[in-house]
Design an enzyme around this catalytic site. Structure first.
Site, PDB file in Angstrom:
ATOM      1  CB  CYS A   1      -2.862   0.457   8.614  1.00 29.12           C
ATOM      2  SG  CYS A   1      -1.430   0.196   7.577  1.00 29.12           S
TER       3      CYS A   1
ATOM      4  CG  HIS B   1      -2.137  -0.666   1.244  1.00 31.36           C
ATOM      5  ND1 HIS B   1      -2.632  -1.321   2.354  1.00 31.36           N
ATOM      6  CD2 HIS B   1      -3.065  -0.849   0.262  1.00 31.36           C
ATOM      7  CE1 HIS B   1      -3.804  -1.869   2.057  1.00 31.36           C
ATOM      8  NE2 HIS B   1      -4.087  -1.606   0.792  1.00 31.36           N
TER       9      HIS B   1
END
Ligand code: ARG
Length: 283
Positions: free
Chosen positions: A266, A172
Site C-alpha cells: 500500500c 483492495h
C-alpha cells in the site's frame, strides 16, 4: 522458480500526518491510539530496504489532513509511462487524487511518464490494479468500479481482467493478491468470488495459495522485484512458502500502518516508464 530481480522505481509518501481519524475499512478504529513517530520510523525502514535492494525511490510531499496519503499505491497505476490516476470511493480520500495526478504532471518528464489521466469511474490505483507483463489484474467489489477497468484497458491498450472481491477485510486487490514475477502470483482464494477463483485458477495454475493466518495479517500486501519479496514480518507461513519457491522474503514491521488497513505494498507505487518498442518486442 523465481526469476532475477529487476531494478524498480517507486513513489512513496512519508506518513508525517498519519493517523486513523475515520473508518473506511474494517481494520480502522479511530478510538485505537496511533503512534505517528513509530509509523514514520517503520516507513523509513521500508524505504531503506528498497534503497538497499538497489531500487530508486521518489517522494511525494505529505499533506496535513490527508492521513491515508502514505498509501501511495492508491494514487495511480503507471504502465508504459502512462499514469492512470485515482478517483477515490470515499470523501475522506478524494483530495489525494489531484496531489498524485499533479505529481505525475510535474515530474513526468524526469521519471519517464508521458501522460497522466484522471479516470471518470472510481479507481484506487495499484490498490486494485496490479500489472503483469501479460495482463492487468483488476479488483472490484469494494472500491474500484468495473467501469474503471474498461477505462484503463482503453487508456493503456492492455488486457484488464476483472476480479471480484467478497470479504470486506480484503477490500483492495493488493490485500488479497501479489504479483511475484512475470508469471507467478500469490493469492488468498477466500477473498474472491467463486467465478474469480475459477478465472485465477485457469490463468495461474502454478500460483501460490496463501493460508488464512497469513492473509489476516495482511501478508499478501507484498512487493516483489522478481526475486526479493518485501512482506509483513507477521506473515511467517507465507515467507516460508516464498522461500520454497526460490524467492527471497524480506520482512518488515508496519504495525502502525496496519491500523489503517495498510502494509508494504500500500505504501509503494511502482513507476513503470515507457519501454522502447524494440525492447518490448524482444521481451
Ligand atoms: N485506510 C486506507 C483505505 O482504506 C488504506 C489503503 C491501503 N492501500 C492499499 N493499497 N490497500 O483506503
Amino acid at each position: 522458480m523465481a526469476t532475477a530481480a529487476t531494478r524498480r522505481h517507486y513513489l512513496m509518501c512519508r506518513p508525517t500526518y498519519f493517523t486513523v481519524s475515520y473508518a473506511i475499512n474494517p481494520w480502522m478504529h479511530p478510538d485505537v491510539a496511533v503512534d505517528t513517530d513509530l509509523a514514520v520510523a517503520q516507513w523509513e525502514n521500508l524505504r531503506r530496504i528498497y534503497l538497499d535492494l538497489g531500487h530508486e525511490v521518489s517522494l511525494i510531499d505529505p499533506v496535513p489532513g490527508l492521513p491515508d496519503m502514505v498509501f501511495a499505491a492508491n494514487g495511480a497505476v503507471v504502465v508504459d509511462g502512462l499514469a492512470f490516476g485515482a478517483r477515490f470511493r470515499h470523501l475522506e480520500r478524494m483530495p489525494e487524487s489531484t496531489r498524485y495526478l499533479e505529481w505525475f504532471k510535474t515530474h513526468g518528464v524526469e521519471v519517464g511518464v508521458r501522460d497522466a489521466y484522471l479516470p471518470l469511474a472510481v479507481a484506487e490505483g495499484e490498490g486494485d490494479l496490479l500489472t503483469t507483463p501479460a495482463r492487468i489484474l483488476a479488483g472490484t467489489g469494494f472500491r474500484t468500479d468495473p467501469a474503471a477497468h474498461r477505462e484503463l484497458e482503453e487508456y493503456v491498450g492492455r488486457e484488464v481482467v476483472s476480479l471480484e472481491l467478497v470479504d470486506p477485510r480484503f477490500y483492495h486487490l493488493d490485500t488479497a493478491l501479489a504479483v511475484l514475477d512475470d508469471e507467478t502470483i500469490v493469492y488468498y482464494p477466500a477473498a474472491f468470488s467463486a467465478g474469480s477463483r475459477q478465472v485465477l485458477g485457469e490463468l495461474y495454475p502454478d500460483a501460490l495459495l496463501a493460508e488464512d493466518a497469513d492473509a489476516v495479517v495482511l501478508g499478501l500486501n507484498a512487493v516483489s522485484d522478481g526475486r526479493h519479496v518485501v512482506l509483513p514480518v507477521q506473515a511467517t507461513g507465507l515467507a516460508r512458502q516464498l522461500a520454497e519457491r526460490g524467492f527471497e522474503p524480506v520482512t518488515v514491521d508496519l504495525s502502525e500502518l496496519r491500523k489503517s488497513g495498510g502494509g508494504p505494498k500500500c505504501c509503494t507505487l511502482e513507476i513503470r516508464p515507457e519501454i522502447r518498442p524494440e525492447v518490448r518486442s524482444g521481451a
